[in-house]
Design an enzyme around this catalytic site. Structure first.
Site, PDB file in Angstrom:
ATOM      1  N   ASP A  30       0.830  -1.215   0.000  1.00 20.07           N
ATOM      2  CA  ASP A  30       0.000   0.000   0.000  1.00 20.07           C
ATOM      3  C   ASP A  30       0.860   1.258   0.000  1.00 20.07           C
ATOM      4  OD1 ASP A  30      -2.148  -1.629   0.017  1.00 20.07           O
ATOM      5  OD2 ASP A  30      -2.615  -1.394   2.147  1.00 20.07           O
ATOM      6  N   LEU A  88     -19.878 -22.856 -27.525  1.00 25.73           N
ATOM      7  CA  LEU A  88     -19.549 -24.271 -27.680  1.00 25.73           C
ATOM      8  C   LEU A  88     -20.815 -25.098 -27.794  1.00 25.73           C
ATOM      9  CD1 LEU A  88     -16.814 -24.606 -24.916  1.00 25.73           C
ATOM     10  CD2 LEU A  88     -16.459 -24.643 -27.374  1.00 25.73           C
ATOM     11  N   GLU A 102     -10.744 -29.395 -19.592  1.00 28.99           N
ATOM     12  CA  GLU A 102     -10.714 -28.194 -18.755  1.00 28.99           C
ATOM     13  C   GLU A 102     -12.023 -28.044 -18.011  1.00 28.99           C
ATOM     14  OE1 GLU A 102     -10.083 -24.839 -21.306  1.00 28.99           O
ATOM     15  OE2 GLU A 102      -8.502 -25.888 -22.404  1.00 28.99           O
ATOM     16  N   LYS A 114     -15.289 -25.957 -17.062  1.00 31.81           N
ATOM     17  CA  LYS A 114     -16.074 -24.906 -17.697  1.00 31.81           C
ATOM     18  C   LYS A 114     -16.467 -23.921 -16.601  1.00 31.81           C
ATOM     19  CE  LYS A 114     -19.772 -24.160 -21.004  1.00 31.81           C
ATOM     20  NZ  LYS A 114     -20.390 -23.011 -20.364  1.00 31.81           N
ATOM     21  N   ASP A 154     -18.106 -20.817 -14.808  1.00 34.80           N
ATOM     22  CA  ASP A 154     -19.424 -20.231 -15.009  1.00 34.80           C
ATOM     23  C   ASP A 154     -19.430 -18.754 -14.609  1.00 34.80           C
ATOM     24  OD1 ASP A 154     -22.041 -20.048 -15.637  1.00 34.80           O
ATOM     25  OD2 ASP A 154     -22.793 -21.106 -13.872  1.00 34.80           O
ATOM     26  N   ARG A 193     -18.278 -10.482 -24.605  1.00 33.49           N
ATOM     27  CA  ARG A 193     -18.661 -11.301 -25.742  1.00 33.49           C
ATOM     28  C   ARG A 193     -19.686 -10.586 -26.622  1.00 33.49           C
ATOM     29  NH1 ARG A 193     -22.427 -15.275 -27.091  1.00 33.49           N
ATOM     30  NH2 ARG A 193     -21.570 -16.679 -28.629  1.00 33.49           N
ATOM     31  N   GLU A 252     -12.585 -16.251 -18.632  1.00 35.30           N
ATOM     32  CA  GLU A 252     -13.843 -16.064 -17.924  1.00 35.30           C
ATOM     33  C   GLU A 252     -13.596 -15.171 -16.713  1.00 35.30           C
ATOM     34  OE1 GLU A 252     -16.039 -17.669 -19.623  1.00 35.30           O
ATOM     35  OE2 GLU A 252     -17.819 -17.896 -18.363  1.00 35.30           O
ATOM     36  N   TYR A 257      -8.356 -19.062 -20.857  1.00 33.21           N
ATOM     37  CA  TYR A 257      -8.363 -20.419 -21.401  1.00 33.21           C
ATOM     38  C   TYR A 257      -8.224 -20.510 -22.913  1.00 33.21           C
ATOM     39  CZ  TYR A 257     -13.300 -19.025 -21.424  1.00 33.21           C
ATOM     40  OH  TYR A 257     -14.470 -18.343 -21.568  1.00 33.21           O
ATOM     41  N   LYS A 295     -11.250 -30.054 -25.604  1.00 32.38           N
ATOM     42  CA  LYS A 295     -10.741 -29.425 -26.826  1.00 32.38           C
ATOM     43  C   LYS A 295      -9.668 -30.318 -27.447  1.00 32.38           C
ATOM     44  CE  LYS A 295     -11.185 -24.870 -24.697  1.00 32.38           C
ATOM     45  NZ  LYS A 295     -10.488 -23.804 -23.968  1.00 32.38           N
ATOM     46  N   LYS A 327     -22.024 -30.512 -19.830  1.00 34.92           N
ATOM     47  CA  LYS A 327     -22.555 -29.764 -18.673  1.00 34.92           C
ATOM     48  C   LYS A 327     -22.936 -30.720 -17.556  1.00 34.92           C
ATOM     49  CE  LYS A 327     -24.573 -25.909 -19.510  1.00 34.92           C
ATOM     50  NZ  LYS A 327     -24.560 -24.511 -19.647  1.00 34.92           N
ATOM     51  N   CYS A 352     -56.226 -11.055  -3.884  1.00 34.10           N
ATOM     52  CA  CYS A 352     -55.067 -10.842  -3.006  1.00 34.10           C
ATOM     53  C   CYS A 352     -55.274 -11.569  -1.681  1.00 34.10           C
ATOM     54  CB  CYS A 352     -54.874  -9.347  -2.758  1.00 34.10           C
ATOM     55  SG  CYS A 352     -53.567  -9.007  -1.578  1.00 34.10           S
ATOM     56  N   CYS A 384     -55.628  -8.643   1.158  1.00 34.05           N
ATOM     57  CA  CYS A 384     -56.694  -7.634   1.238  1.00 34.05           C
ATOM     58  C   CYS A 384     -57.916  -7.996   0.407  1.00 34.05           C
ATOM     59  CB  CYS A 384     -56.161  -6.263   0.818  1.00 34.05           C
ATOM     60  SG  CYS A 384     -55.881  -6.143  -0.951  1.00 34.05           S
ATOM     61  N   CYS A 420     -51.461  -7.151  -6.977  1.00 34.14           N
ATOM     62  CA  CYS A 420     -52.600  -6.632  -6.226  1.00 34.14           C
ATOM     63  C   CYS A 420     -52.614  -5.127  -6.478  1.00 34.14           C
ATOM     64  CB  CYS A 420     -52.436  -6.921  -4.737  1.00 34.14           C
ATOM     65  SG  CYS A 420     -53.580  -5.951  -3.741  1.00 34.14           S
ATOM     66  N   CYS A 433     -53.465  -2.101   0.891  1.00 29.29           N
ATOM     67  CA  CYS A 433     -53.134  -3.508   1.126  1.00 29.29           C
ATOM     68  C   CYS A 433     -51.961  -3.554   2.124  1.00 29.29           C
ATOM     69  CB  CYS A 433     -52.773  -4.161  -0.206  1.00 29.29           C
ATOM     70  SG  CYS A 433     -52.252  -5.870  -0.055  1.00 29.29           S
TER      71      CYS A 433
HETATM   72  S1  IVH Z   1     -13.339 -22.180 -24.856  1.00 30.27           S
HETATM   73  C1  IVH Z   1     -14.564 -21.511 -29.291  1.00 30.27           C
HETATM   74  N1  IVH Z   1     -12.910 -22.947 -22.387  1.00 30.27           N
HETATM   75  O1  IVH Z   1     -18.241 -21.311 -22.117  1.00 30.27           O
HETATM   76  C2  IVH Z   1     -14.355 -21.929 -27.895  1.00 30.27           C
HETATM   77  N2  IVH Z   1     -14.891 -21.706 -22.840  1.00 30.27           N
HETATM   78  O2  IVH Z   1     -20.220 -21.891 -24.629  1.00 30.27           O
HETATM   79  C3  IVH Z   1     -14.206 -20.807 -26.960  1.00 30.27           C
HETATM   80  N3  IVH Z   1     -16.246 -21.217 -20.857  1.00 30.27           N
HETATM   81  O3  IVH Z   1     -18.377 -18.424 -24.092  1.00 30.27           O
HETATM   82  C4  IVH Z   1     -14.494 -21.087 -25.556  1.00 30.27           C
HETATM   83  N4  IVH Z   1     -14.937 -22.222 -19.398  1.00 30.27           N
HETATM   84  O4  IVH Z   1     -17.681 -18.166 -21.667  1.00 30.27           O
HETATM   85  C5  IVH Z   1     -13.743 -22.304 -23.228  1.00 30.27           C
HETATM   86  N5  IVH Z   1     -12.378 -23.653 -20.230  1.00 30.27           N
HETATM   87  C6  IVH Z   1     -13.184 -23.004 -21.069  1.00 30.27           C
HETATM   88  C7  IVH Z   1     -14.376 -22.373 -20.614  1.00 30.27           C
HETATM   89  C8  IVH Z   1     -15.208 -21.732 -21.543  1.00 30.27           C
HETATM   90  C9  IVH Z   1     -16.052 -21.512 -19.557  1.00 30.27           C
HETATM   91  C10 IVH Z   1     -17.429 -20.466 -21.362  1.00 30.27           C
HETATM   92  C11 IVH Z   1     -17.090 -19.302 -22.257  1.00 30.27           C
HETATM   93  C12 IVH Z   1     -17.759 -19.569 -23.566  1.00 30.27           C
HETATM   94  C13 IVH Z   1     -18.770 -20.613 -23.209  1.00 30.27           C
HETATM   95  C14 IVH Z   1     -18.915 -21.562 -24.393  1.00 30.27           C
END
Ligand code: IVH
Length: 667
Positions: free
Chosen positions: A35, A81, A110, A112, A114, A133, A169, A221, A284, A308, A403, A406, A421, A427
């Site tokens: 700091d 994807l 990898e 995914k 969220d 995006r 992400e 990623y 991938k 998923k 409702c 009331c 309502c 109310c």
């Molecule tokens: S690769 C063309 N890797 O999932 C491929 N995407 O539906 C580019 N996401 O829009 C994406 N983890 O927001 C990739 N390890 C990962 C990911 C990832 C999350 C999300 C990303 C993307 C969506 C694909």
């Protein structure tokens, strides 16, 4: 050492310590030392603005300059994807790649993440742009906000390509999300449903200083560019980690389909121990050459797929549906369930959202229903096990027509899913809800009063609406349960102090539908006092930046209701601030008073938003479309031909940018 050298040294050191702390989790110096260094750099930069640098570590603290986001086209489209929930489709994906490639290949597995995806562009080792995006073709430039995320490097080290893009992400870690929602709850603001919404909402905030306080994180990623170090996707990311990026430790290369499934099964349970939300696995094909071979479909790459995770769900019995009435009169149906264990908590109630959802589920009392959490705070009912109904089927759930509090007949506004309502002024939960909103910290900030006290005062007939608060004396309340002289005096003192709360917060406190804090601020800026607002028509209101038809309609109908006009008059009589102060008004003129102005084209001296502001500050109104009431058109370059034609037809003056500025500067 020259000042410039000192600044450069501090910047390099701070970047290094930032990376040690946030990306490597291995700090070398104390927070205090960090700091102190940051402050020293901030001071030097302030004294020497000539050395300003867009990638300085000081940029991470953000600023409250209000900026609308500019849309930027992506150099490479941001595709999504293909999604699957089934292991069979993972096998199909694998077999198809094998057939098309007809040679050995590796799959990079990898998590995914969220959150919300981001594209970062680096040139000569410096972050120059961060874009969301958007629609995949173009997104919002959120660079200033992204710079506040400590795990995203502003400058790189090592041997990086001179120009490249990296995608990833942006996430809000669970602990930050939970803390943020606790704070929101205390302020009686709507909660974020899940960390994904919280992350994307935060990224779109206009005030980057607030973004900085939200502690977002990011995993990268996907590396893109013309001169990448290796042919392997996995290998490229490992190299990028060396330049300073945060790359997940949980990537793994698989050589067989069996290894892919091992990865999926492991993370299906293990992901619950991660600090951030994940909703699946991304697979991938690792080699970039092989990726090019496989190519793309219209929407997504053939070299990658997302598997998923199934949201966690439980099966339990529906005992009853009850209905809650909110402050705005919106009715929420709630399922009362046999208690059931679901991802670590016991669930007894779940939201049913609205009448359409109930109808879609064809719900009957006694049904066995599926409850899901899937990242949302309030669990929801996602299905009915109709096989479990057997011979006995309970009564069909029908949405109430009156409702529950009331008895008023419920209404449904066009285009809205919720029932309301309409009995706003009588109310009980609506009245109490409005008072609770009025006293909340961000509105009138009346201390010592909470929902329970409001309920007590209401039941004892001490208050029927917000204006009644200003007629209370300590003697009226000191003998109540758990009160006493001292608390009574404190409450009344706090009520009295609220008479000084500025106009914009009073407007917010009124609780007009769709008028939240930001809208209230905009309105307070555009009108000198409540009288002007009361008399404003839809056109005038929609002329204000960010105020659309829906909000305008709601404001007009609020003031058209006699009970509301009466309430506002009583609050005025109680001495609340219903006008701008002199201070607010300084810097304002009335040179454009009474003028309705349409802005069109591209400008050289100020942005469109700045012109909107200038018009409002000088007493004019900016309106969206040309009509016979338009006073003139402020026209920049390239004014649209349709507008030009309409203006000519209606004989409306066209004022150039320079003429306009002259008009304002003339005394
Ligand atoms: S690769 C063309 N890797 O999932 C491929 N995407 O539906 C580019 N996401 O829009 C994406 N983890 O927001 C990739 N390890 C990962 C990911 C990832 C999350 C999300 C990303 C993307 C969506 C694909």
């Amino acid at each position: 050492m020259t000042i410039k050298e000192k600044i450069d040294e501090l910047r390099a050191e701070l970047h290094r310590h930032n990376h040690n702390y946030y990306v490597l989790n291995a700090p070398e110096i104390s927070d205090k030392e960090f700091d102190d260094m940051m402050r020293e750099l901030q001071d030097l930069e302030k004294e020497h603005p000539e050395y300003q640098d867009e990638t300085s570590p000081t940029m991470r603290v953000g600023s409250d300059i209000n900026k609308n986001f500019v849309q930027v086209a992506h150099q490479y489209p941001m595709l999504s994807l293909g999604n699957t929930y089934s292991e069979a489709e993972v096998t199909d994906f694998y077999e198809r790649a094998k057939k098309l490639l007809n040679e050995d290949f590796e799959i990079c597995c990898e998590l995914k993440y969220d959150g919300t995806s981001i594209s970062l562009t680096y040139e000569n080792g410096k972050l120059i742009r961060a874009v969301t995006r958007g629609d995949g073709e173009k997104g919002d430039d959120v660079t200033d906000n992204v710079k506040t995320i400590r795990t995203i490097p502003l400058v790189l080290h090592g041997n990086y390509p001179s120009s490249f893009e990296i995608r990833g992400e942006i996430l809000m870690p669970w602990v930050v999300f939970e803390q943020l929602n606790r704070e929101k709850e205390a302020r009686e603001e709507p909660l974020f449903a899940n960390p994904r919404n919280a992350a994307s909402g935060t990224l779109k905030l206009q005030n980057s200083a607030i973004v900085a306080s939200r502690k977002l994180d990011a995993y990268l990623y996907y590396l893109l560019g013309e001169e990448l170090p290796c042919d392997g996707h996995y290998e490229n990311l490992q190299v990028a980690a060396g330049w300073g990026f945060k790359i997940s430790d949980h990537m793994k290369k698989a050589r067989t389909l069996e290894e892919v499934f091992q990865y999926i099964r492991y993370w299906d349970t293990e992901r619950k121990n991660l600090p951030v939300a994940t909703d699946g696995i991304v697979l991938k094909v690792n080699s970039l050459r092989q990726q090019r071979n496989l190519g793309y479909t219209a929407k997504s790459p053939r070299w990658a797929i997302a598997y998923k995770f199934q949201a966690e769900r439980a099966l339990t019995r529906l005992n009853k549906v009850s209905y809650q009435v909110g402050r705005t009169g919106a009715i929420t149906p709630v399922a009362n369930l046999d208690p059931v264990q679901l991802s670590g908590t016991i669930v007894k109630r779940a939201s049913l959202h609205n009448a359409d959802i109930i109808e879609g589920l064809d719900l009957h009392i006694g049904d066995m229903v599926y409850v899901e959490k899937g990242g949302e705070i309030i669990p929801k009912i996602t299905g009915v096990d109709t096989d479990a109904r057997g011979m006995m089927i309970g009564e069909k759930v029908r949405f109430i027509t009156r409702c529950p509090e009331c008895g008023s007949k419920l209404i449904r506004y066009e285009g809205e899913a919720a029932h309301y309502c309409p009995n706003e002024t009588a109310c009980p939960p609506q009245i109490k809800g409005k008072i609770e909103h009025f006293i909340s910290r961000r509105a009138m900030n009346i201390d010592g009063l909470g929902p329970e006290t409001v309920d007590l005062f209401y039941r004892l007939n001490l208050i029927h609406d917000t204006a009644d608060l200003y007629k209370l004396y300590p003697d009226d309340i000191k003998n109540l349960d758990r009160m006493g002289q001292k608390s009574a005096e404190n409450i009344i003192r706090s009520i009295n102090a609220s008479r000084e709360v500025p106009f914009e917060r009073v407007l917010f406190a009124l609780g007009i539908r769709f008028v939240g804090e930001t809208v209230a601020k905009k309105i307070a800026k555009s009108f000198n006092n409540i009288e002007e607002l009361k008399n404003a028509d839809i056109d005038t209101l929609t002329g204000i930046d960010e105020i659309g038809e829906k909000i305008a309609q709601s404001i007009v109908s609020y003031f058209a209701t006699p009970a509301n006009r009466d309430l506002v008059e009583r609050l005025q009589a109680a001495g609340l601030q219903f006008a701008k102060t002199e201070e607010d008004r300084s810097g304002y003129t009335d040179k454009l008073a009474g003028k309705s102005i349409v802005i069109s084209g591209v400008f050289a001296h100020h942005s469109r938003d700045e012109y909107k502001d200038i018009i409002e500050k000088n007493g004019g109104k900016n309106v969206g479309s040309i009509s016979s009431k338009t006073s003139f058109i402020l026209a920049g370059d390239n004014m649209g031909p349709a507008k030009l034609e309409k203006a000519k037809k209606l004989n409306i003056d066209i004022v150039s940018e320079d003429e306009f500025l002259k008009m304002l500067n003339a005394d």
